[in-house]
Design an enzyme around this catalytic site. Structure first.
Site, mmCIF file in Angstrom:
data_model
loop_
_atom_site.group_PDB
_atom_site.id
_atom_site.type_symbol
_atom_site.label_atom_id
_atom_site.label_comp_id
_atom_site.label_asym_id
_atom_site.label_seq_id
_atom_site.Cartn_x
_atom_site.Cartn_y
_atom_site.Cartn_z
ATOM 1 N N LYS A 72 -8.321 -7.652 2.625
ATOM 2 C CA LYS A 72 -7.453 -7.210 3.714
ATOM 3 C C LYS A 72 -7.960 -5.917 4.327
ATOM 4 O O LYS A 72 -8.421 -5.030 3.626
ATOM 5 C CB LYS A 72 -6.037 -7.002 3.167
ATOM 6 N N TYR A 98 4.967 -1.213 -8.723
ATOM 7 C CA TYR A 98 4.946 -2.172 -9.831
ATOM 8 C C TYR A 98 5.292 -1.522 -11.159
ATOM 9 O O TYR A 98 5.438 -2.218 -12.172
ATOM 10 C CB TYR A 98 3.555 -2.826 -9.928
ATOM 11 N N HIS A 132 -5.225 -1.742 -2.769
ATOM 12 C CA HIS A 132 -4.109 -1.128 -2.058
ATOM 13 C C HIS A 132 -4.589 0.116 -1.318
ATOM 14 O O HIS A 132 -5.268 0.959 -1.896
ATOM 15 C CB HIS A 132 -2.997 -0.723 -3.031
ATOM 16 N N ARG A 156 -5.915 -12.000 -3.858
ATOM 17 C CA ARG A 156 -5.091 -12.741 -2.908
ATOM 18 C C ARG A 156 -5.645 -14.156 -2.836
ATOM 19 O O ARG A 156 -6.826 -14.397 -3.125
ATOM 20 C CB ARG A 156 -5.143 -12.086 -1.528
ATOM 21 N N HIS A 183 0.743 -15.276 -4.739
ATOM 22 C CA HIS A 183 0.911 -13.820 -4.691
ATOM 23 C C HIS A 183 1.721 -13.310 -5.872
ATOM 24 O O HIS A 183 1.590 -12.136 -6.249
ATOM 25 C CB HIS A 183 1.558 -13.410 -3.375
ATOM 26 N N ARG A 227 -0.607 -12.210 -8.475
ATOM 27 C CA ARG A 227 -1.162 -10.886 -8.148
ATOM 28 C C ARG A 227 -0.159 -9.797 -8.522
ATOM 29 O O ARG A 227 -0.526 -8.763 -9.092
ATOM 30 C CB ARG A 227 -1.493 -10.848 -6.654
#
Length: 291
Positions: free
Chosen positions: A178, A277, A268, A152, A242, A245
């Protein structure tokens, strides 16, 4: 003569100040220990709701939430959902801690929106066009870090040399991301050499991707670097850090990287997030596997 009850009644201005102070306390405790970016975005959204409603948090009802949501007509679906998510989180927290007698956000329902992730995934050729057209080594390194490590923008800007450990092939970065979670991310050998070549300050707190003055790169400066790279490559003005990413995840899965490996690299929390994805390759589809 003024009655005792009347004498003890707070002045209108005092009542307003008290409600503002109470709201600030709730916001502060709700945001406690959240990441800097989350804290800043959530507080902005919460204060936007309170300003639109024109009343303290304790008086917010479902109609206020609905009116605020409807007022965002020009915003994207993703933005509206993000803002609503922040508001619902705040209201649930306030109700759970007893500040509110009811949770006005619990009754607000949204249908699942259309998944537009595919519209934000660049091809490998597009990503390489962005990177290879950047002649300034420092800026090129940022683009490479965002894409090849899948970081990120906040993680890339915060990365320090104390977080990077040399390995026989490249290195490993300890990335604090995160949800206040730390994960290990591989630094490919070629990228590691590229980053070492940029290093001027040998101290452990030196930024891995420095700004023009050698100090840590700001989020705004990093954002501008990505935007300019996309413009040079003839890509949409909507391209952001992003997107690189997203590209990392998509391209790795296309090249048969195990889903759990990609999940660990990107940090994640859910495997379902990573599998978004995975997309149909050209010429492939389940129809090919039927009799």
């Amino acid at each position: 003569m003024v009655s005792g009850d009347r004498a003890r009644s707070p002045a209108p201005g005092g009542a307003k100040a008290a409600s503002v102070s109470a709201d600030n306390l709730v916001l502060r405790t709700w945001l406690h220990n959240r990441g800097e970016n989350t804290r800043r975005a959530y507080e902005r959204d919460a204060r936007e709701l309170l300003a639109h409603a024109g009343k303290p948090l304790t008086e917010i009802v479902l109609a206020d939430l609905q009116a605020w949501y409807d007022s965002m007509g020009d915003a994207s679906d993703a933005t509206r959902r993000r803002k609503l998510s922040a508001a619902k989180s705040l209201l649930a927290y306030a109700a759970g801690t007893g500040v509110l007698t009811h949770n006005a956000g619990a009754a607000f329902r949204l249908e699942r929106g259309r998944d537009t992730l595919n519209e934000r995934i660049l091809t490998r050729e597009q990503v390489l066009a962005m990177i290879e057209a950047e002649m300034e080594p420092r800026k090129r390194a940022l683009l490479d870090v965002l894409y090849r490590m899948g970081l990120r923008i906040s993680e890339a800007c915060a990365l320090r040399w104390r977080d990077v450990t040399r390995r026989q092939q490249g290195g490993v970065a300890s990335v604090f991301g995160k949800g206040n979670k730390t994960r290990a991310v591989q630094v490919p050998a070629k990228l590691y050499k590229q980053l070492v070549a940029l290093r001027v300050d040998s101290g452990p707190d030196a930024p891995v991707v420095p700004g023009h003055d050698g100090r840590p790169l700001s989020h705004d400066a990093a954002h501008r670097i990505v935007k300019r790279a996309a413009r040079r490559a003839g890509l949409s003005g909507a391209v952001s850090a992003h997107w690189l990413r997203h590209a990392h995840a998509s391209h790795a899965l296309d090249n048969n990287a195990p889903v759990h490996v990609v999940q660990a690299t990107l940090g994640h929390a859910s495997l379902a997030t990573t599998t978004r994805y995975s997309h149909v390759r050209e010429g492939d589809g389940s129809a090919n596997y039927l009799d």
